[in-house]
Design an enzyme around this catalytic site. Sequence first.
Site, PDB file in Angstrom:
ATOM      1  CG  HIS A   1      -2.081   0.942   1.089  1.00  0.00           C
ATOM      2  ND1 HIS A   1      -1.986   2.285   1.332  1.00  0.00           N
ATOM      3  CD2 HIS A   1      -3.335   0.715   0.682  1.00  0.00           C
ATOM      4  CE1 HIS A   1      -3.154   2.846   1.091  1.00  0.00           C
ATOM      5  NE2 HIS A   1      -3.997   1.919   0.701  1.00  0.00           N
TER       6      HIS A   1
ATOM      7  CG  ASP B   1      -8.238  -4.372  -2.733  1.00  0.00           C
ATOM      8  OD1 ASP B   1      -7.433  -3.419  -2.697  1.00  0.00           O
ATOM      9  OD2 ASP B   1      -9.449  -4.230  -2.896  1.00  0.00           O
TER      10      ASP B   1
HETATM   11  C1  SDX Z   1      -6.181   0.158  -2.894  1.00  0.00           C
HETATM   12  O1  SDX Z   1      -4.440   4.677  -2.099  1.00  0.00           O
HETATM   13  C2  SDX Z   1      -5.367   4.043  -1.470  1.00  0.00           C
HETATM   14  O2  SDX Z   1      -5.766   4.418  -0.368  1.00  0.00           O
HETATM   15  C3  SDX Z   1      -5.938   2.848  -2.186  1.00  0.00           C
HETATM   16  C4  SDX Z   1      -6.943   2.018  -1.431  1.00  0.00           C
HETATM   17  C5  SDX Z   1      -8.226   2.791  -1.166  1.00  0.00           C
HETATM   18  O3  SDX Z   1      -8.938   2.404  -0.245  1.00  0.00           O
HETATM   19  O4  SDX Z   1      -8.557   3.694  -1.981  1.00  0.00           O
HETATM   20  O5  SDX Z   1      -6.381   1.590  -0.200  1.00  0.00           O
HETATM   21  C6  SDX Z   1      -7.344   0.784  -2.240  1.00  0.00           C
HETATM   22  O6  SDX Z   1      -5.881   0.508  -4.015  1.00  0.00           O
HETATM   23  C7  SDX Z   1      -5.344  -0.837  -2.131  1.00  0.00           C
HETATM   24  C8  SDX Z   1      -4.097  -1.316  -2.948  1.00  0.00           C
HETATM   25  C9  SDX Z   1      -4.571  -2.401  -3.883  1.00  0.00           C
HETATM   26  N1  SDX Z   1      -3.501  -2.760  -4.858  1.00  0.00           N
HETATM   27  C10 SDX Z   1      -2.892  -3.936  -4.802  1.00  0.00           C
HETATM   28  O7  SDX Z   1      -3.071  -4.788  -3.932  1.00  0.00           O
HETATM   29  C11 SDX Z   1      -1.958  -4.189  -5.982  1.00  0.00           C
HETATM   30  C12 SDX Z   1      -0.630  -4.753  -5.470  1.00  0.00           C
HETATM   31  N2  SDX Z   1       0.037  -3.687  -4.752  1.00  0.00           N
HETATM   32  C13 SDX Z   1       0.971  -2.849  -5.459  1.00  0.00           C
HETATM   33  O8  SDX Z   1       0.876  -2.720  -6.789  1.00  0.00           O
HETATM   34  C14 SDX Z   1       1.503  -1.673  -4.656  1.00  0.00           C
HETATM   35  O9  SDX Z   1       1.774  -2.138  -3.416  1.00  0.00           O
HETATM   36  C15 SDX Z   1       0.639  -0.423  -4.576  1.00  0.00           C
HETATM   37  C16 SDX Z   1       0.239   0.080  -5.918  1.00  0.00           C
HETATM   38  C17 SDX Z   1      -0.573  -0.697  -3.772  1.00  0.00           C
HETATM   39  C18 SDX Z   1       1.483   0.645  -3.879  1.00  0.00           C
HETATM   40  O10 SDX Z   1       2.514   0.962  -4.740  1.00  0.00           O
HETATM   41  P1  SDX Z   1       3.616   2.079  -4.325  1.00  0.00           P
HETATM   42  O11 SDX Z   1       3.293   2.751  -3.061  1.00  0.00           O
HETATM   43  O12 SDX Z   1       3.860   2.923  -5.509  1.00  0.00           O
HETATM   44  O13 SDX Z   1       4.821   1.193  -3.947  1.00  0.00           O
HETATM   45  P2  SDX Z   1       5.903   0.746  -4.969  1.00  0.00           P
HETATM   46  O14 SDX Z   1       5.217   0.247  -6.213  1.00  0.00           O
HETATM   47  O15 SDX Z   1       6.919   1.822  -5.103  1.00  0.00           O
HETATM   48  O16 SDX Z   1       6.512  -0.536  -4.223  1.00  0.00           O
HETATM   49  C19 SDX Z   1       7.510  -0.357  -3.239  1.00  0.00           C
HETATM   50  C20 SDX Z   1       8.378  -1.614  -3.395  1.00  0.00           C
HETATM   51  C21 SDX Z   1       8.804  -1.846  -4.835  1.00  0.00           C
HETATM   52  O17 SDX Z   1      10.050  -2.525  -4.761  1.00  0.00           O
HETATM   53  P3  SDX Z   1      11.398  -1.596  -4.913  1.00  0.00           P
HETATM   54  O18 SDX Z   1      11.235  -0.770  -6.171  1.00  0.00           O
HETATM   55  O19 SDX Z   1      11.439  -0.756  -3.640  1.00  0.00           O
HETATM   56  O20 SDX Z   1      12.517  -2.616  -4.967  1.00  0.00           O
HETATM   57  O21 SDX Z   1       7.608  -2.774  -3.018  1.00  0.00           O
HETATM   58  C22 SDX Z   1       7.439  -3.627  -4.144  1.00  0.00           C
HETATM   59  C23 SDX Z   1       7.768  -2.818  -5.382  1.00  0.00           C
HETATM   60  O22 SDX Z   1       8.308  -3.659  -6.393  1.00  0.00           O
HETATM   61  N3  SDX Z   1       6.031  -4.036  -4.122  1.00  0.00           N
HETATM   62  C24 SDX Z   1       5.592  -5.280  -4.305  1.00  0.00           C
HETATM   63  C25 SDX Z   1       4.195  -5.205  -4.147  1.00  0.00           C
HETATM   64  N4  SDX Z   1       3.826  -3.934  -3.888  1.00  0.00           N
HETATM   65  C26 SDX Z   1       4.966  -3.208  -3.885  1.00  0.00           C
HETATM   66  N5  SDX Z   1       6.234  -6.433  -4.594  1.00  0.00           N
HETATM   67  C27 SDX Z   1       5.467  -7.539  -4.712  1.00  0.00           C
HETATM   68  N6  SDX Z   1       4.114  -7.561  -4.555  1.00  0.00           N
HETATM   69  C28 SDX Z   1       3.443  -6.407  -4.277  1.00  0.00           C
HETATM   70  N7  SDX Z   1       2.124  -6.416  -4.134  1.00  0.00           N
END
Ligand code: SDX
Length: 432
Positions: A312, A370
């Site tokens: 998140h 989710d």
């Molecule tokens: C919702 O914003 C909100 O409030 C949203 C929400 C709401 O109520 O409105 O809470 C609802 O959207 C919840 C989130 C649902 N999405 C997912 O479950 C999809 C999977 N999650 C990711 O795609 C990700 O975690 C996000 C999009 C939710 C957050 O992305 P960020 O904050 O931009 O974080 P990032 O992509 O920069 O990740 C940080 C690191 C990265 O690695 P590095 O570049 O630091 O090496 O963590 C890794 C990412 O590769 N990472 C994951 C991961 N999520 C982040 N690796 C594996 N699996 C994951 N799910």
Amino acid sequence: MNVQNKPGPAPAQLTHQGRAVELPVRSGSIGPDVIDVGGLYKETGCFTYDPGFTSTANCSSKITYIDGDKGELLYRGYPIEQLAEHSDFLAVCYLLLNGELPTNEQFRDFSRTITNHTMVHEQMTRFYTGFRRDAHPMAIMVGVVGALSAFYHDSLDINDPDHRRVATIRMLAKTPTIAAMAYKYSIGHPFMYPKNDLDYTSNFLRMCFATPCEDYRVHPVISRALDRIFILHADHEQNASTSTVRLAGSSGANPFACIAAGIACLWGPAHGGANEAALNMLEEIGSVDRIPEFIKKAKDKTSGFRLMGFGHRVYKNYDPRAKVMQKTCHEVLTALDITNDPLLKVAMELERIALQDDYFVSKKLYPNIDFYSGITLRAMGFPVSMFTVLFAVARTVGWIAQWKEMMEDPDQKIGRPRQLYIGSPRREFPMI
Ligand code: SDX
């Protein structure tokens, strides 16, 4: 603006190319201070640069507060787990819109008003027949909600507080009906009309699962569970879809068009589409013994795979909604006597492994709302394609409350971000 009227924090000092600039710092009631960079370009000739707005506040708000490190979520100051336990969705709608929980009389009036607006104009049914039967229900939601503005010319003067009130009531009341119609259309069933003797969530369940041949007996545990799921999804600060609604509204677009824009943004798998993607992922994993293979893929940046339902932008601790969601999931599966759901076993084992794995621990990746919602909604009888539609039904009150707050903010102006230009400098058209 300093909420407690105590002396504000000292200004921030910025030195750029040997020139010192003072930037005002503002405090809210709780949470991080903000450095007001509104005058930065004028003072320095520079823009700020923050793709994804990881450190940028785009408004002040009184509605929802998240402490990502503590895993805390407050709606108008009330903790989400207390509202989920002791309140109901329509009372939470009143709270988000008006700032206080309703008295019994206020709730009765609000509930009656919503109930009396649940039907849609009969001509709206024709929009559905323009879609293919296999259209994704979210595509239908974007189209039909946007079309509401074609029917309600009498509530589109966004500068008139009464028009905003009427549009708010209509949005809240009609979104469940439009969503249920999208589901019925996708399975070839006739539409079911709302019934005024049912509460908000039971009415939605009946419109989805009753047919003209056989009514639907609302299971109290299922109705209470879905009502709680709506509470959990109601609002969440300036998430991507809420920011979309605010940006659309900042141009003066009508509220129905703004909500349609929010629905479109919510559809993305990184946002509201994650509940659908998370269930599809659990089904792809299929069994506990395949989990290590997917954990390995999630760690491999080149795979492009992420564990859906994990991570998140704000929560760097457990999403408080996920805890309530997990509890609700078990309640529903128990009530429906499907506690041996193989996907639940995969989900629980995946969560256990991920929470011990250094990759996820170091990146503070926890299950989000989710992760368990898909298993719960599928058990209730909803197809995967309806999961994000349910998220949109719940989030409509958050979008509308945030839109209303923006419209009432005397400082609001059209949102117009700038950029870092990295394209070609000026060049002349080749004269051949
Ligand atoms: C919702 O914003 C909100 O409030 C949203 C929400 C709401 O109520 O409105 O809470 C609802 O959207 C919840 C989130 C649902 N999405 C997912 O479950 C999809 C999977 N999650 C990711 O795609 C990700 O975690 C996000 C999009 C939710 C957050 O992305 P960020 O904050 O931009 O974080 P990032 O992509 O920069 O990740 C940080 C690191 C990265 O690695 P590095 O570049 O630091 O090496 O963590 C890794 C990412 O590769 N990472 C994951 C991961 N999520 C982040 N690796 C594996 N699996 C994951 N799910």
